[in-house]
Design a protein around this motif. Sequence first.
Motif: not given
Lengths: 200, 200
Positions: A63-64, A70-72, A75, A88-90, A93, A96-97, A99
């Motif tokens: 991931n970018v 990375c944070k994920i 964590n 892809e990294f998007n 995103y 993740e939105k 949840n």
Amino acid sequence: MQITSEYLERVIEQLAKLPGTGRKSAQRIAIHLLKQNDEYALKLANAILDLKNKVTRCSVCGNVSDNDPCKICENSKRQNGIICVVEEFNDVYIIEKTNEFRGRYHVLGGVISPMDNIGPDQLRIQELLKRVGGDEQIEEVILALNPDAEGEATSYYINKLLAPYEIKVTRIAYGIPMGTELEFIDEATLSRAFASRNAF
Amino acid sequence: MQITSEYLERVIEQLAKLPGTGRKSAQRIAIHLLKQNDEYALKLANAILDLKNKVTRCSVCGNVSDNDPCKICENSKRQNGIICVVEEFNDVYIIEKTNEFRGRYHVLGGVISPMDNIGPDQLRIQELLKRVGGDEQIEEVILALNPDAEGEATSYYINKLLAPYEIKVTRIAYGIPMGTELEFIDEATLSRAFASRNAF
């Protein structure tokens, strides 16, 4: 014809190289930038430079990220043992939105596409296998690639490679999107929705 | 949801402020920038900074320019005594491309638009009157504003202000565009084409 500003020409030329931006949109953007206060242009230019200089890829999931890992991946509150594979990294995103998913990710960096000269070796598939065979104690790999020909082919390919590992390989459900009416759904989606029907 | 790159977020946020660019296009552009080599992002960022730091307005005609006065105002080979009035600097670009007009320009910086709170005082109309009454020995002013309600109103307004000066005030011809068929032309344009008919 006479050009009165070479600098304006240059920014239009560069902007016109952006995806979905022709000469006319580039002109419109340049006009907008000229009319904005200086602060915005400075912010935009610096944001572009930071993007190139400071954003890296997570060496674990691809991931970018501003940090590696990375944070994920880092964590400790996220669920271990479950990896969601995306193109892809998007896509990370987008997921993740919702949840909905609290596990880990693996970003392939694309899909197998002979038309674009992209084979399995250009994707982060070996890295995925290493994670599955490594010490992450993976129990499930969820394939969440786009439901087009390349995405399907890549899913099948990865599924086959994962067969020797004794883990669950799943894929996100493809079917009728919420809030639409059946008459607007294409046949391929409807067929898939029937084949994947669930107990009520 | 977890964001793994603040820098990526920041560039998307800035790009999404550009005209015609929503969050999705901004993401696509950011992905493109990430995938490009560093040189392009550097060029783009510098071009944006140069646009703000080095591009100025010509104090004579109001056109964007790297120098003041601009190359067109300064060019002794261009025809004196004739000024073409346009709304914005990109109209100069469009007219210059035709190689039809060899005189001077005057850029208003917009049109009178009460809806957008733009009155005559926010436009470079007084500057135009000063040029016409000054030592440029102006013989003709060509109005080349857009043929919409605001452009028409602004043309009428300027025409009225120019009446006391003994010069020719003309406007570019509005009519049927070349290469189209009559059945695709709107009524307003067709009416205008009839009213403005020429001897064959």
